[in-house]
Design a protein around this motif. Sequence first.
Motif, mmCIF file in Angstrom:
data_model
loop_
_atom_site.group_PDB
_atom_site.id
_atom_site.type_symbol
_atom_site.label_atom_id
_atom_site.label_comp_id
_atom_site.label_asym_id
_atom_site.label_seq_id
_atom_site.Cartn_x
_atom_site.Cartn_y
_atom_site.Cartn_z
ATOM 1 N N LEU A 21 0.916 -1.248 0.022
ATOM 2 C CA LEU A 21 -0.018 -0.032 -0.106
ATOM 3 C C LEU A 21 1.023 1.469 0.179
ATOM 4 N N PHE A 22 1.929 1.235 0.801
ATOM 5 C CA PHE A 22 2.766 2.205 0.814
ATOM 6 C C PHE A 22 3.410 2.680 -0.768
ATOM 7 N N ILE A 23 3.773 1.704 -1.286
ATOM 8 C CA ILE A 23 4.690 1.713 -2.643
ATOM 9 C C ILE A 23 3.576 2.218 -3.624
ATOM 10 N N GLU A 24 2.004 1.966 -3.495
ATOM 11 C CA GLU A 24 1.227 2.569 -4.501
ATOM 12 C C GLU A 24 0.919 4.098 -3.902
ATOM 13 N N LYS A 25 1.187 4.247 -2.584
ATOM 14 C CA LYS A 25 0.637 5.738 -2.318
ATOM 15 C C LYS A 25 1.920 6.837 -2.665
ATOM 16 N N ASN A 26 2.988 6.196 -2.545
ATOM 17 C CA ASN A 26 4.372 7.100 -2.546
ATOM 18 C C ASN A 26 4.512 7.489 -3.972
ATOM 19 N N PRO A 27 4.852 8.783 -4.513
ATOM 20 C CA PRO A 27 5.043 9.022 -5.754
ATOM 21 C C PRO A 27 6.477 8.782 -6.129
ATOM 22 N N HIS A 28 7.586 8.842 -5.447
ATOM 23 C CA HIS A 28 8.649 8.386 -5.577
ATOM 24 C C HIS A 28 8.904 6.828 -5.835
ATOM 25 N N LEU A 29 8.100 5.920 -5.675
ATOM 26 C CA LEU A 29 8.487 4.805 -5.869
ATOM 27 C C LEU A 29 7.802 4.152 -7.165
ATOM 28 N N GLY A 30 8.408 3.257 -7.759
ATOM 29 C CA GLY A 30 7.935 2.691 -8.954
ATOM 30 C C GLY A 30 7.901 1.243 -9.088
ATOM 31 N N LYS A 31 8.475 0.490 -9.997
ATOM 32 C CA LYS A 31 8.519 -0.853 -9.955
ATOM 33 C C LYS A 31 8.870 -1.719 -8.901
ATOM 34 N N ALA A 88 10.403 -10.077 1.785
ATOM 35 C CA ALA A 88 11.015 -8.813 1.363
ATOM 36 C C ALA A 88 10.314 -8.283 0.284
ATOM 37 N N THR A 89 10.550 -6.891 0.105
ATOM 38 C CA THR A 89 9.788 -6.269 -1.329
ATOM 39 C C THR A 89 11.178 -5.059 -1.705
ATOM 40 N N TRP A 90 11.593 -5.246 -2.888
ATOM 41 C CA TRP A 90 12.275 -4.224 -3.506
ATOM 42 C C TRP A 90 11.441 -3.277 -4.389
ATOM 43 N N VAL A 91 11.964 -2.202 -4.522
ATOM 44 C CA VAL A 91 11.102 -1.244 -5.091
ATOM 45 C C VAL A 91 12.240 -0.204 -5.710
ATOM 46 N N LEU A 92 12.003 0.351 -7.097
ATOM 47 C CA LEU A 92 12.793 1.188 -7.646
ATOM 48 C C LEU A 92 12.282 2.547 -7.299
ATOM 49 N N LEU A 93 13.328 3.717 -7.336
ATOM 50 C CA LEU A 93 13.003 5.125 -7.079
ATOM 51 C C LEU A 93 12.830 5.562 -8.069
ATOM 52 N N LYS A 94 11.775 6.328 -8.448
ATOM 53 C CA LYS A 94 11.772 7.353 -9.811
ATOM 54 C C LYS A 94 12.720 8.311 -9.713
#
Length: 204
Positions: A175-185, A198-204
């Motif tokens: 949910l945090f990844i979906e809401k935060n505009p700086h996070l992507g894939k 664990a969850t990895w995420v790319l920064l935009k």
Amino acid sequence: MDFGDILNQWDESQKKASKKTAKNPEKQVQPVKSSKKANSPAVEQYFAELEAKKQAELDAKDPSKKKKTPPKQEKPSITGEQMTAWLNHYGVVDKDKAVERYKENQKLNSLEYLKNMPPDATLDLHGLTRDDAWNHMEIFTSDCVRRKFTKIMFVHGKGIHSGKSDPVLGELVRLFIEKNPHLGKSGHPGREAGGSGATWVLLK
């Protein structure tokens, strides 16, 4: 009258004509003689030479009126300031960096490459409540954006030990990844790096 007779008559007429011409030499056609001398210059050349001769006479009388040959114009030199201003306006393209950036973008489109790429920073959320975990993720993400990181990791666990009153933190991370505009894939790493815990995420 055969062909031989015709030839004989033609010969006789030619002889008569030559005799008349011999008696009256003034009637002979005289070749037209050209008034132009051999090797005489063309009209343009004649007047050019005449003009040059007049100019030479004027130069001899008054040297100040002598025609001056205009100096050759040199190409303007570019100063360092002008070059700096041009570079500041148009910029310089570094081809090597452009190629590296292109290759990096191609890699970022590969899910397998993203999955195996090590994260620049990792946040462990074990033992935190929902509110504390959310606050920690906001601070952590803002700091990673400021430091221009590419990939970050949230370790939230699989929720095996969570009670019914304690929601799984993995859902909170999604949910945090979906809401935060700086996070992507985003995605899960391999089993050796935590798997679904664990969850990895790319920064935009």
